[in-house]
Design an enzyme around this catalytic site. Structure first.
Site, mmCIF file in Angstrom:
data_model
loop_
_atom_site.group_PDB
_atom_site.id
_atom_site.type_symbol
_atom_site.label_atom_id
_atom_site.label_comp_id
_atom_site.label_asym_id
_atom_site.label_seq_id
_atom_site.Cartn_x
_atom_site.Cartn_y
_atom_site.Cartn_z
ATOM 1 N N ASP A 89 6.839 -148.810 -30.279
ATOM 2 C CA ASP A 89 5.908 -148.646 -31.396
ATOM 3 C C ASP A 89 5.339 -150.005 -31.797
ATOM 4 O O ASP A 89 5.899 -151.048 -31.474
ATOM 5 C CB ASP A 89 6.572 -147.976 -32.606
ATOM 6 N N GLU A 154 10.776 -149.216 -34.716
ATOM 7 C CA GLU A 154 11.192 -150.573 -35.099
ATOM 8 C C GLU A 154 10.346 -151.106 -36.244
ATOM 9 O O GLU A 154 10.844 -151.760 -37.136
ATOM 10 C CB GLU A 154 11.107 -151.505 -33.893
#
Lengths: 457, 457
Positions: A89, A154
């Site tokens: 991500d 994250e």
């Protein structure tokens, strides 16, 4: 011998690796923005398919939010097991206007790949996939057992990886964890990062009256949540650059003498740092060098603010609500929960009259310090020296990688933080980039690392 | 007799007046937003056409921004001349979400007309047009000479009316000026407003580094413009509610004893005021009642703020710029230019290191006090008493009507401020409204005023 074949494979596939990375980057997998949920799933699928294609047992693990990709190759009987963590991500690309090329259209300029996620963390994470691919394709096997754990939350401090790790101690058991999600000290100066800051991220909402009001008719009688918010945010730091929340520094572990000495030896130019940012002066906590403040002292930054009228022209409104995002970077041994408690107490003390304040926790993780005198760190230093041609330096980082603490708590392992990026890569900002030369040196070092970890000293 | 015919005309045309006002309100003439420039021209045309249709010499005067509508009827030889000012522009409707009906779709609920501009100032301004129409249609002439001056930049402190008035002293010469752009004291308590606050409105831009940065990599070393902005805005007011800019109060004229005594007599309930706004407490400068603070003491409000990331989820950015709009309501004898100079000096003193600050002036006007013991005020009091059935009270207002000072400076006349609105009309906020009963009482009072001014005592 094996290393020659590895080198030959890496050399032959440089172009393929770059094209594959670009393909992954084109997927706008912004974890914070729900309208990109399909893209995060797509990015997970891409990572999964790549790992499966090179011969690992790979699976996509659904969570309440963004999926986790897990893959393993456990054919190195009697050898150590290495857990490689990364995240697919990325941060939101906004604001879009300062980007010189579209954030999700990877563009090469001057040997750098420009795009959101180029370095954080798609590009760096991808070096480990390609290193493993090289071993499996060129040698047919790996020198160690390998487990990949690639998450998609994250950038939003996702609780789902935490749950997954907590529930899968046996599956994830390993001897070393490796993460490339940080920076070299400078171009040509690869680094092993032995310390990371923690993070305590908050969102505050201030409410005044039940509706927006005319500032002439109501001003002077009704509290203004924007003025109140300014007062609250201004109270977080003193003019000496110290965070002004009572008790905030109580748990802060002082820098050790050897660290301050090592940092002083590094070729860091405050003048160049300042010139690059075009600021008239550097600021921060009195009594510490810039590197010490960046790496090893807690900080407080407002990350966003909103309220009232921000359009064209004047509007004489007394707004009814305002809000802000702000965060503290923590150092050992500060605890995010303690910081939250101290902050709440502080807010009660400084909250101006006439408004109500709501505080939400967005993210929290403690800081990390790794023992530099350990077999894993020694192996990593050898691999980097061979991959980059120079010995790595030992540094700390101002950024936060919460998963390092998570792995420590659950699996009781330290993480090797091998950053292939550069400090001016603009991660989280516009025009994020990653040097393609570092990308390939990172792949090579990662490939060598697998071999070095098989024979730790 | 004349007054009977006037009354009959007003009674017969109540529905027409309401429909015409709705038509004017449907034009979204937001002066601050350039994409509504065609709408401001449309609104000017509407006002012009209405005045021309009732028999005045009307003209649309182009300016560098929004046009001015001027119209005159000068057939009352030997009688006084009355200048009626109003504005056809409105505040931006944003935020849109809290509106219960679309801001530019006038909607009647419980006898109130809800829409942006319903009271400020389309509805109130329109009462004078319809009063003049009644005389011209029912009687064929006006008891006084009348000049209309209707502008389209009131909400953006337009400099163009200032230029026009400065260059047209002879054309605009008059004996009285009349403005309905304020409020009654309460329902059934019409008021003559003898004091208005001034305004000094600013926009501030704070710049840090040359680009957005990662708060981990750069936090603690580089100034954060959002933290700096909070510090600057927090410095404007002290915890005692007093504005903390040195010298700010030097020119403030203290409230007179008779005013404090009059204000105390008014039926103002702090508890009701507070309950209506749903605030836990009222705030402001120590040593003054709520009415005194609202009407006669200077205030400081932040009107809008922006910077960094305000989207969903956490983003650990150290932004490179931030900005805010903020304004001071001034009282006699404060001068906006002096306030600006004091503010600039204050900003130099409080500006945190590492950022640059730019201050722009958006709007400035001094406060106004009118002599209550004058023939015009006496005539207005008689007209209101007949139109509303009760004597008006004498009040001050926290709002600013810069044109009143402009007319004083250029034409050397005081303005009769006859407010037909209510304090809870939400002007400048969502769900702005205007009581239709007050609309019609306002028309009636305006019609009577023309006659009363023809025979001042």
């Amino acid at each position: 011998m094996g290393r020659d074949r590895i080198d030959a494979y890496l050399e032959a596939h440089r172009g393929d690796f770059e094209e594959q990375l670009k393909e992954l980057i084109r997927i706008p997998s912004v974890s914070a923005q729900p309208d990109h949920d399909a893209d995060t799933r797509l990015a997970a699928q891409f990572v999964h398919d790549d790992l499966a294609a090179m011969g690992l047992n790979a699976q996509i693990i659904p969570t309440k939010r963004h999926p986790i990709v897990y893959a393993e190759w456990l054919g190195a009987k009697g050898k150590p097991t290495v857990l490689i963590y990364g995240h697919y991500d990325v941060q939101p690309p906004e604001p879009l206007e300062p980007w010189n090329s579209p954030p999700f259209e990877p563009t090469v300029r001057d040997g750098n790949l420009y795009a959101r996620g180029a370095t954080d963390d798609k590009g760096q994470m991808f070096t480990h996939l390609k290193a493993v691919e090289a071993w499996l394709k060129a040698e047919g096997s790996l020198p160690v057992n390998v487990k990949f754990l690639i998450e998609g939350e994250e950038e939003i401090g996702g609780a789902n990886l935490e749950t997954y790790v907590a529930e899968n101690h046996a599956k994830l058991a390993c001897d070393y964890a490796v993460i490339s999600d940080s920076s070299q000290f400078a171009p040509g100066m690869p680094a092993i990062t032995y310390g990371l800051k923690g993070l305590a991220y908050f969102e505050i909402h201030v409410q005044g009256a039940n509706r927006d009001l005319h500032s002439g008719t109501y001003g002077g009688a009704v509290a203004n949540p924007l003025n109140a918010l300014a007062t609250i945010l201004a109270s977080l730091k003193g003019p000496d650059g110290k965070i002004a929340i009572p008790g905030f520094y109580d748990a802060v572990k002082p820098l050790e003498d050897w660290e301050r000495a090592e940092f002083k030896k590094l070729p860091f130019s405050e003048a160049e740092f300042q010139a690059d940012l075009n600021v008239g002066e550097l600021v921060g906590e009195a009594g510490y060098t810039t590197l010490e403040r960046k790496w090893a002292r807690p900080t407080c930054d407002v990350n966003g603010i909103w309220g009232g009228y921000a359009g064209a022209g004047p509007k004489t409104v007394l707004p009814c609500k305002a809000g802000a995002k702000f965060s503290f970077r923590l150092v050992p041994d500060q605890d995010p929960k303690t910081v939250e408690a101290l902050l709440r107490k502080h807010l009660e003390a400084v909250k101006p009259p006439g408004v109500t304040v709501e505080l939400n926790v967005s993210q929290g993780a403690p800081a990390v310090l790794v023992n530099v005198d350990s077999p894993g760190v020694h192996a990593a230093a050898r691999a980097i020296e061979q991959g980059f041609g120079v010995k790595p330096v030992f540094i700390r980082e101002g950024g936060s990688i919460p998963v390092v603490g998570l792995l420590k708590r659950n699996l009781n392992i330290d993480t090797l933080l091998l950053g292939w990026g550069q400090n001016d890569d603009n991660l989280h900002g516009p025009n994020e980039k990653f040097s393609l030369a570092d990308f390939h040196r990172g792949i090579k070092s990662s490939a060598y690392l697998l071999e070095e970890l098989a024979r730790p000293s």
